[in-house]
Design a protein around this motif. Structure first.
Motif, short mmCIF file in Angstrom:
data_model
loop_
_atom_site.label_atom_id
_atom_site.label_comp_id
_atom_site.label_asym_id
_atom_site.label_seq_id
_atom_site.Cartn_x
_atom_site.Cartn_y
_atom_site.Cartn_z
N LEU A 33 34.27 23.36 -27.48
CA LEU A 33 34.26 22.36 -26.53
C LEU A 33 32.97 22.78 -25.36
CD1 LEU A 33 34.51 19.41 -26.76
CD2 LEU A 33 36.62 19.41 -25.15
N ILE A 34 31.83 21.98 -25.21
CA ILE A 34 30.99 22.11 -23.69
C ILE A 34 30.39 20.88 -23.78
CG2 ILE A 34 30.40 24.63 -24.02
CD1 ILE A 34 27.78 23.99 -24.83
N GLY A 35 30.70 21.08 -22.52
CA GLY A 35 29.42 19.34 -21.99
C GLY A 35 27.89 19.99 -21.78
N ALA A 36 26.83 18.70 -22.27
CA ALA A 36 25.69 19.39 -21.86
C ALA A 36 24.98 19.89 -21.24
CB ALA A 36 25.44 17.50 -22.32
N GLY A 37 25.85 19.64 -19.77
CA GLY A 37 25.07 20.38 -18.66
C GLY A 37 24.98 21.71 -19.37
N THR A 38 26.10 21.85 -18.87
CA THR A 38 26.40 23.86 -19.80
C THR A 38 25.47 24.17 -20.97
OG1 THR A 38 28.74 23.91 -19.57
CG2 THR A 38 28.01 25.35 -20.29
N LEU A 39 25.41 22.95 -21.63
CA LEU A 39 24.29 24.23 -22.57
C LEU A 39 23.00 23.83 -22.05
CD1 LEU A 39 23.67 23.77 -26.01
CD2 LEU A 39 22.90 22.01 -26.10
N VAL A 67 41.75 24.36 -28.95
CA VAL A 67 40.21 23.80 -28.68
C VAL A 67 40.39 25.03 -27.22
CG1 VAL A 67 39.00 22.47 -27.92
CG2 VAL A 67 40.58 22.17 -30.06
N LEU A 68 39.08 25.84 -27.45
CA LEU A 68 38.95 26.69 -26.37
C LEU A 68 37.71 25.12 -25.50
CD1 LEU A 68 37.60 28.96 -24.06
CD2 LEU A 68 37.03 29.72 -26.14
N THR A 69 37.16 25.36 -24.25
CA THR A 69 36.73 24.23 -23.75
C THR A 69 36.57 25.76 -22.50
OG1 THR A 69 35.42 22.76 -22.34
CG2 THR A 69 38.15 23.67 -22.04
N GLU A 70 34.75 25.50 -22.23
CA GLU A 70 33.73 26.82 -21.08
C GLU A 70 33.20 26.26 -20.26
OE1 GLU A 70 32.25 29.94 -23.33
OE2 GLU A 70 33.38 30.82 -24.07
N GLY A 71 33.41 24.17 -20.87
CA GLY A 71 33.35 24.02 -19.36
C GLY A 71 31.89 22.95 -19.78
N GLY A 72 31.15 22.01 -18.70
CA GLY A 72 31.41 22.67 -16.92
C GLY A 72 32.35 22.22 -16.49
N PRO A 73 32.38 22.18 -15.05
CA PRO A 73 33.16 21.49 -14.69
C PRO A 73 33.75 20.48 -14.40
CG PRO A 73 31.91 22.99 -12.92
CD PRO A 73 31.95 22.92 -13.75
N VAL A 89 29.33 20.07 -28.50
CA VAL A 89 28.95 19.77 -27.57
C VAL A 89 29.07 18.00 -27.38
CG1 VAL A 89 26.78 19.51 -26.49
CG2 VAL A 89 26.96 21.41 -27.58
N VAL A 90 29.80 18.03 -26.29
CA VAL A 90 29.98 16.45 -25.65
C VAL A 90 28.81 15.95 -24.83
CG1 VAL A 90 31.80 14.99 -24.67
CG2 VAL A 90 31.88 17.21 -25.82
N THR A 91 28.20 14.54 -25.12
CA THR A 91 27.45 13.84 -24.79
C THR A 91 27.51 12.66 -24.80
OG1 THR A 91 24.83 14.01 -23.84
CG2 THR A 91 25.77 15.05 -26.34
N ALA A 92 27.93 11.57 -23.42
CA ALA A 92 28.05 10.19 -23.81
C ALA A 92 26.32 9.59 -24.29
CB ALA A 92 28.57 9.47 -22.43
N SER A 93 25.64 10.06 -23.15
CA SER A 93 24.61 9.44 -23.27
C SER A 93 23.53 10.27 -24.39
CB SER A 93 23.62 10.03 -22.68
OG SER A 93 23.40 11.43 -21.79
N GLY A 94 23.39 11.93 -25.30
CA GLY A 94 22.51 11.81 -26.40
C GLY A 94 21.83 13.10 -25.86
N ASP A 95 21.48 13.50 -24.34
CA ASP A 95 20.69 14.14 -23.79
C ASP A 95 20.91 15.37 -23.63
OD1 ASP A 95 18.53 15.00 -21.96
OD2 ASP A 95 19.63 14.21 -20.06
N VAL A 96 20.73 15.80 -25.27
CA VAL A 96 20.90 17.44 -25.26
C VAL A 96 19.43 17.90 -25.46
CG1 VAL A 96 23.02 16.89 -25.69
CG2 VAL A 96 20.81 17.15 -27.61
N PRO A 97 19.04 19.57 -24.89
CA PRO A 97 18.35 20.46 -25.87
C PRO A 97 17.96 20.79 -27.07
CG PRO A 97 19.79 21.53 -24.10
CD PRO A 97 20.40 20.30 -24.24
N THR A 98 17.37 19.70 -27.42
CA THR A 98 17.49 19.96 -29.37
C THR A 98 17.10 20.84 -29.82
OG1 THR A 98 15.03 18.48 -29.88
CG2 THR A 98 17.90 16.79 -30.04
N GLU A 99 16.08 21.57 -29.24
CA GLU A 99 15.27 23.20 -29.29
C GLU A 99 16.42 24.32 -29.14
OE1 GLU A 99 14.69 22.98 -25.23
OE2 GLU A 99 14.14 21.32 -26.80
#
Length: 298
Positions: free
Chosen positions: A101-107, A211-217, A145-155
């Motif tokens: 489990l990671i956040g969109a910022g980590t991605l 569930v393993l999470t590698e963040g971010g903070p 990938v967790v993102t409330a806004s849907g802002d992820v680098p789709t590529e």
């Protein structure tokens, strides 16, 4: 604490290419999966989790920095110095998990990375695969990938390989038609906010209970704020990072605990490789006073 890839010699096993970790302390009665012999030798003992369980893994500098800022992609590699033992532990913890489990910022901060065990420690890939077979896990952990806004680098390469995007109804609308066909959307809430309890409940419904999470903070802050984190694996790297005019977060962002909401932990395992420390903490009983649960809004 994801890092970008690194080359390793072909063939061999962890115990043949890595000096085994030195066991300094381990609390009795820990759950044990029965690691394959090569993994147990390299780790310096067995490892296991009692589901359901959410555990985090980070690498930190001595002065508490876990990321160097947005201008330094894949900064975990700089903090760890690409220490092979740290990469092995990272791979082992991924090999134990149903999902990472990671956040969109980590991605966004880790281009080119794939959150699989063999990506960070390819020489242990056969042993990781043997462990997952023994645990009746899928071939690789599912990336979430967790993102409330849907802002992820789709590529992003990791999304091209397949991932589950946990988002809101608003985020799902933003992502409509933009994701690779290998990705699926998990809509865990209405509106523009997202609660981690809802995300985990949806994962549990799919049978993902380890569930393993590698963040971010920020993601760790939300998990702690909702009382959902069970364990923390923390690699202390023998380096000083420093802070000046850049944003260099510690383990938790967006949540203040001391002095009014202290979250105490117990050290249940400590290992060493040269000047690196590999620590495992268990969070104590969730706070009795409760309090409001923050919602993920980014």
């Amino acid at each position: 604490m994801a890092e970008d890839g690194a080359a390793y010699p072909a063939g061999g096993t962890p115990s043949g290419s890595l000096q085994p970790l030195e066991l300094l302390h381990e609390e009795a009665g820990q759950p044990r999966f029965g690691l394959p012999p090569e993994l147990a030798t390299a780790y310096g003992g067995d490892l296991g989790f009692t589901p359901p369980c959410v555990y985090a893994n980070f690498v930190t500098s001595i002065d508490g920095v876990v990321a160097l800022g947005p201008e330094y992609p894949s900064s975990g590699s700089a903090i760890s110095g690409r220490e092979p033992a740290d990469r092995f532990v990272m791979g082992l913890l991924r090999a134990c998990a149903d999902v990472v489990l990671i956040g969109a910022g980590t991605l966004r901060a880790t281009p080119g990375h794939r959150w699989t065990p063999d990506h960070v420690c390819p020489q242990a890939a056969p042993d990781f695969a043997e462990l997952r077979r023994s645990l009746r896990r899928a071939t690789r952990p599912e990336l979430v990938v967790v993102t409330a806004s849907g802002d992820v680098p789709t590529e992003h390469e990791a999304l091209q390989s397949g991932a589950l995007i946990a988002t809101t109804v608003d985020g799902a609308r933003r992502l409509d038609g933009r994701l690779p066909p290998t990705c699926h959307i998990l809509t865990a809430d209405e509106g523009s906010t997202l609660r981690m309890a809802d995300v985990l409940a949806a994962l549990h419904a799919q049978g993902h209970t380890v569930v393993l999470t590698e963040g971010g903070p920020h993601l760790i802050g939300h998990l702690l704020g909702e009382g959902l984190l069970d364990e923390l694996f923390l690699t202390t790297s023998p380096v000083l990072a420093g802070r000046a005019d850049t944003s260099r977060p510690g383990l938790i962002a967006g949540l203040e605990l001391l002095p009014n909401r202290p979250t105490w932990t117990d050290l249940i395992s400590a290992r060493r490789r040269d000047s690196y420390l590999f620590l495992r903490y268990r969070l104590r009983t969730p706070r009795a006073h409760g309090g409001p649960r923050p919602a993920l809004a980014h």
